[in-house]
Write an enzyme that holds these catalytic residues in place. Structure first.
Site, short mmCIF file in Angstrom:
data_model
loop_
_atom_site.label_atom_id
_atom_site.label_comp_id
_atom_site.label_asym_id
_atom_site.label_seq_id
_atom_site.Cartn_x
_atom_site.Cartn_y
_atom_site.Cartn_z
N ASP A 267 0.82 -1.21 0.00
CA ASP A 267 0.00 0.00 0.00
C ASP A 267 0.86 1.27 0.00
O ASP A 267 1.41 1.63 1.04
CB ASP A 267 -0.89 -0.04 1.25
CG ASP A 267 -1.77 1.18 1.39
OD1 ASP A 267 -2.00 1.87 0.37
OD2 ASP A 267 -2.22 1.46 2.51
N ASP B 2 -1.76 5.65 -5.45
CA ASP B 2 -2.02 4.80 -4.30
C ASP B 2 -2.37 3.37 -4.71
O ASP B 2 -3.50 3.09 -5.12
CB ASP B 2 -3.14 5.43 -3.47
CG ASP B 2 -3.42 4.64 -2.20
OD1 ASP B 2 -2.69 3.68 -1.90
OD2 ASP B 2 -4.39 4.99 -1.49
#
Ligand SMILES: *[C@@H]1O[C@H](CO)[C@@H](O)[C@H](O)[C@H]1NC(C)=O
Length: 417
Positions: A122, A307
């Site tokens: 992440d 992201d």
């Protein structure tokens, strides 16, 4: 005996040779199926609908109203502001994103001998966490065989830290405590003394976590977002001289395996030059967007983060409403949109103009399709003082994406895969 030792040695040396070729640490990244993602979306939508109906029919029932609101809160996701406040020590709990839609995951190991975990890589957060043994709300054995759980009593390199780890999600808390141990990437790159969290209760992640294929999360953001001032895994790998360059890169395939490399770029995954873009500041992977446009819609100058832990593309809800209206997408209770699959071929491209160059996501890639359901790949999310747009996996799948930690920039290139 002799034979098996030889077999082990030759297996090791061929692995090492493969690595020394270009000095890269390669990790496989698996993708969740569209079917699974859409099915989960439909289930959540159904649940929200039932709760909302219930709340309407029983206005006095405060519990139901509250749970409906918290479900909406979870879907609309986190406040980056709060997360930042926590990271800066201004608050002790934090709201970060909802991982229930997360699509890509891979494997790493913690401890000695190594215990294996499936994690989401992440770039939108900065901590590593895995569930600990006896963790509450950490899945059930009858669902995907349950979660892998860390047993520090079985690790000879485990070191106690014990300070609290606490994240506040829209749907509740995730609690645990920090520990220190070795973390192994790609089976033989060992990062010594990594501070990470062992989660003792993951209830706040809700069903998205229970049903999800991941055990934990490995944050690839910057130190500024790291809870407990934990140095990030990648920064430690750099400091310990385990990577050639302070860069990592994603090649995210659609419906096929992807690749995450640590220590540089995989030249076989892109053609032409990498276009570099400086970060606004090294906290999130946040860049200035000159323009976001689709059909008759355009945003003008704005910003966004790249992201890997967010599956869709998100933007301010009013802006997403305009785009959705122009393409005929229908909103649901959870802030997401569906679109009639027959309209797929008429969807306009979504263009991000970055440093004067347009990076285009074709209309046909702006939906996640399963059976007769087409989930629109854009959703509204308002982050008061944080980034305006999130360029999630739907964007990253279209371009080879390089995260250059040491030079605080992101690079995009034309994929070959
Ligand atoms: C943004 O893109 C649209 C559509 O291509 C264009 O009409 C508009 O002038 C652009 N705006 C800016 C500020 O670049």
């Amino acid at each position: 005996m002799k034979y098996s030792l030889f077999a082990v040695l030759s297996a090791l040396s061929s692995f090492t040779t493969a690595q020394e070729d270009d000095g890269l640490i390669r990790m496989k990244v698996m993708k969740r199926s569209n079917h699974e993602m859409v099915a989960q979306h439909l289930e959540r939508e159904n649940k929200a609908l039932l709760m909302a109906l219930d709340a309407k029919n029983n206005p006095a029932d405060i519990t139901l109203v509250a749970s409906s609101a918290s479900l909406r809160g979870a879907a609309q996701q986190p406040s980056f502001e709060e997360q930042l406040a926590v990271a800066q020590g201004k608050s002790e709990s934090v709201t970060i994103k909802d991982y229930s839609n997360a699509q890509y995951y891979g494997v790493l190991e913690v401890g000695s001998p190594p215990q294996e975990f499936t994690v989401i890589f992440d770039t939108g957060s900065s901590n590593l966490w895995v569930p600990q043994i006896n963790c509450k709300n950490c899945g059930y054995w009858f669902m995907n065989g349950g979660k892998h759980k860390f047993d520090h009593s079985k690790s000879t390199t485990y070191v106690v830290d014990g300070t609290d780890f606490h994240i506040q999600y829209g749907s509740g808390d995730v609690k645990g405590s920090f520990s220190v141990d070795d973390v192994t990437l790609a089976q033989d790159i060992v990062i010594k003394g990594q501070k990470f969290a062992e989660v003792s209760d993951a209830g706040g992640l809700g069903m998205g976590y229970t049903l999800g294929k991941f055990d934990g999360i490995m944050g690839l953001g910057f130190e500024g977002l790291s809870l407990g001032n934990a140095e990030t895994v990648f920064k430690n790998a750099m400091d310990q001289g385990l990577v050639n360059e302070g860069k990592f890169a994603f090649a995210l395939g659609d419906n096929k395996e992807g690749e995450l490399t640590f220590g540089g770029v995989d030249k076989s995954k892109f053609k032409g030059e990498i276009t570099w873009v400086k970060l606004e500041e090294p906290k999130y992977w946040q860049i200035t967007l000159d323009n976001v446009s689709a059909g008759s819609y355009s945003s003008g100058k704005t910003n966004g983060i790249v992201d890997s832990g967010t599956s869709l593309i998100t933007g301010p809800s009013l802006e997403i409403q305009k785009i959705a209206a122009s393409v005929g997408a229908q909103a649901n209770l959870l802030g997401q949109y569906t679109i009639d699959c027959s309209k797929l071929s008429s969807l306009p491209n979504l263009d991000f103009t970055i440093n004067g160059k347009a990076w285009s996501v074709p209309g046909k890639d702006l939906v996640i399709q399963s059976g007769g359901t087409c989930l629109f790949a854009m959703m509204g999310m308002d982050i008061p003082t944080g980034p305006k747009w999130i360029l999630g996996d739907v964007f990253m799948r279209k371009f080879y994406t390089v995260f250059d930690y040491e030079n605080a920039q992101v690079g995009f290139a034309e994929p070959t895969y």
